[in-house]
Motif scaffolding. Structure first.
Motif, PDB file in Angstrom:
ATOM      1  N   THR A   6      65.544  -3.750 144.573  1.00  0.00           N
ATOM      2  CA  THR A   6      64.539  -4.646 144.087  1.00  0.00           C
ATOM      3  C   THR A   6      64.664  -5.054 143.361  1.00  0.00           C
ATOM      4  N   LYS A  64      57.499   4.254 145.899  1.00  0.00           N
ATOM      5  CA  LYS A  64      57.592   5.508 145.968  1.00  0.00           C
ATOM      6  C   LYS A  64      58.617   5.938 146.164  1.00  0.00           C
ATOM      7  N   PRO A  74      57.177  -7.233 141.916  1.00  0.00           N
ATOM      8  CA  PRO A  74      56.892  -6.397 143.593  1.00  0.00           C
ATOM      9  C   PRO A  74      56.837  -5.477 143.657  1.00  0.00           C
ATOM     10  N   ASP A  75      56.210  -4.905 144.863  1.00  0.00           N
ATOM     11  CA  ASP A  75      55.810  -4.215 145.183  1.00  0.00           C
ATOM     12  C   ASP A  75      56.851  -2.884 144.782  1.00  0.00           C
ATOM     13  N   VAL A  76      55.785  -1.817 144.602  1.00  0.00           N
ATOM     14  CA  VAL A  76      56.332  -0.572 143.924  1.00  0.00           C
ATOM     15  C   VAL A  76      57.409  -0.009 144.492  1.00  0.00           C
ATOM     16  N   HIS A 107      56.053   4.516 139.945  1.00  0.00           N
ATOM     17  CA  HIS A 107      55.206   3.089 139.784  1.00  0.00           C
ATOM     18  C   HIS A 107      56.020   2.525 138.986  1.00  0.00           C
ATOM     19  N   TRP A 108      55.095   1.252 138.464  1.00  0.00           N
ATOM     20  CA  TRP A 108      55.868   0.222 137.623  1.00  0.00           C
ATOM     21  C   TRP A 108      55.333   0.504 136.040  1.00  0.00           C
ATOM     22  N   SER A 136      65.181   1.612 144.515  1.00  0.00           N
ATOM     23  CA  SER A 136      64.360   0.514 143.457  1.00  0.00           C
ATOM     24  C   SER A 136      65.488  -0.593 142.444  1.00  0.00           C
ATOM     25  N   ASN A 172      53.339  -9.972 137.792  1.00  0.00           N
ATOM     26  CA  ASN A 172      53.502 -10.370 138.783  1.00  0.00           C
ATOM     27  C   ASN A 172      54.937  -9.458 139.843  1.00  0.00           C
TER      28      ASN A 172
END
Length: 279
Positions: free
Chosen positions: A272, A233, A229-231, A236-237, A269, A227
């Motif tokens: 995020t 750019k 969040p959006d990576v 990457h995760w 990041s 689950n």
């Protein structure tokens, strides 16, 4: 300020030999620190700072002296403030000879020798196996590696200065000789370190997971890998063993302005990761 040309000049995956010999040489600094500074519970007495003006790692002050490691050129030195008093260029020098040279300089200044110190960790086999230094073979790569450390230090210092309102807040930007990564840890709340929220932000010059430098933003406790969040750019995760946002040098190197691309990735990041932890 590190130029993009310096970073672009060497394929990031060709930095491995330079990283290995620099990692080995850095152990002389941490041994000197361990021999001469009062031990701290978090081992922070043994970590290293990055000095952009000297393009080098430095110990904490040892009774007014610093032991430094320049990557380009590859040399160990003793400095008093910003003045280098003695240095040893490492090309063609054995690791044992480095220890003997540094011990003599430390003891002549009333400090303790570092070579007798046993490190409380195991180094990667390729690092532990270094018995002599050959800078000429890796001169260009060592310069590029120094460049990656320099741009990362600049970026991480910005993370620290931008988040001083958080309590307990960010730790100083330091290099940890065990893994040879440079990082800050932003503590988001007071409490047991095993459970209190925080975010590690740093650069690894490469390891068994990524064979090149990479930036990481690792929230703690780990996020739910199913689950996320959006990576951000171009990163990457990473979800194998730990959960964090990663951007490798190869993912960043084609940017028109690498420092700006790194800063943007790290800052976005971090935001995020912080939001994902409910902060």
């Amino acid at each position: 300020m590190t130029s993009d040309a310096l970073l672009k000049n060497v394929n990031p995956e060709r930095l491995v030999p330079a990283r290995v010999i620099a990692h080995r040489a850095a152990q002389h600094l941490t041994k000197a620190a361990r021999a001469n500074l009062e031990a701290k519970p978090d081992d922070s007495h043994s970590n290293l700072g990055w000095d952009s003006t000297q393009n080098a790692f430095l110990t904490h002050p040892l009774d007014g002296w610093f032991v430094g490691l320049s990557l380009s050129p590859l040399r160990i030195f003793l400095s008093e403030g910003n003045e280098v008093r003695e240095d040893l260029h490492l090309n063609g020098v054995s690791d044992t000879e480095v220890g003997i040279w540094l011990d003599a300089r430390l003891t002549s200044r009333g400090l303790s020798a570092g070579s007798v110190i046993d490190l409380p960790y195991d180094l990667p086999a390729e690092v532990a196996g270094i018995d002599s230094y050959h800078e000429v073979e890796h001169e260009q790569a060592l310069g590029a590696l120094a460049g990656w450390f320099d741009v990362s230090a600049n970026t991480l210092e910005k993370i620290v200065s931008d988040n001083t309102d958080i309590k307990p807040g960010p730790s100083p930007v330091r290099c940890w000789p065990h893994h040879f990564d440079i990082a800050t840890y932003v503590s988001l709340e007071v409490g047991d370190p095993e459970t209190a929220r925080g975010i590690g932000v740093g650069l690894s010059p490469g390891d068994e997971g990524y064979n090149e430098p990479y930036f990481y933003i690792n929230p703690w406790p780990y996020l739910d890998k199913d689950n996320l969040p959006d990576v951000v750019k171009p990163g990457h995760w990473h979800i194998d063993g730990y959960v964090g946002l990663i951007a490798t040098a190869s993912e960043l190197i084609d940017a028109e302005d690498i420092q700006s691309a790194i800063t943007r990735f790290v800052q976005q990041s971090f935001a995020t990761a912080k939001a994902a932890q409910g902060m």
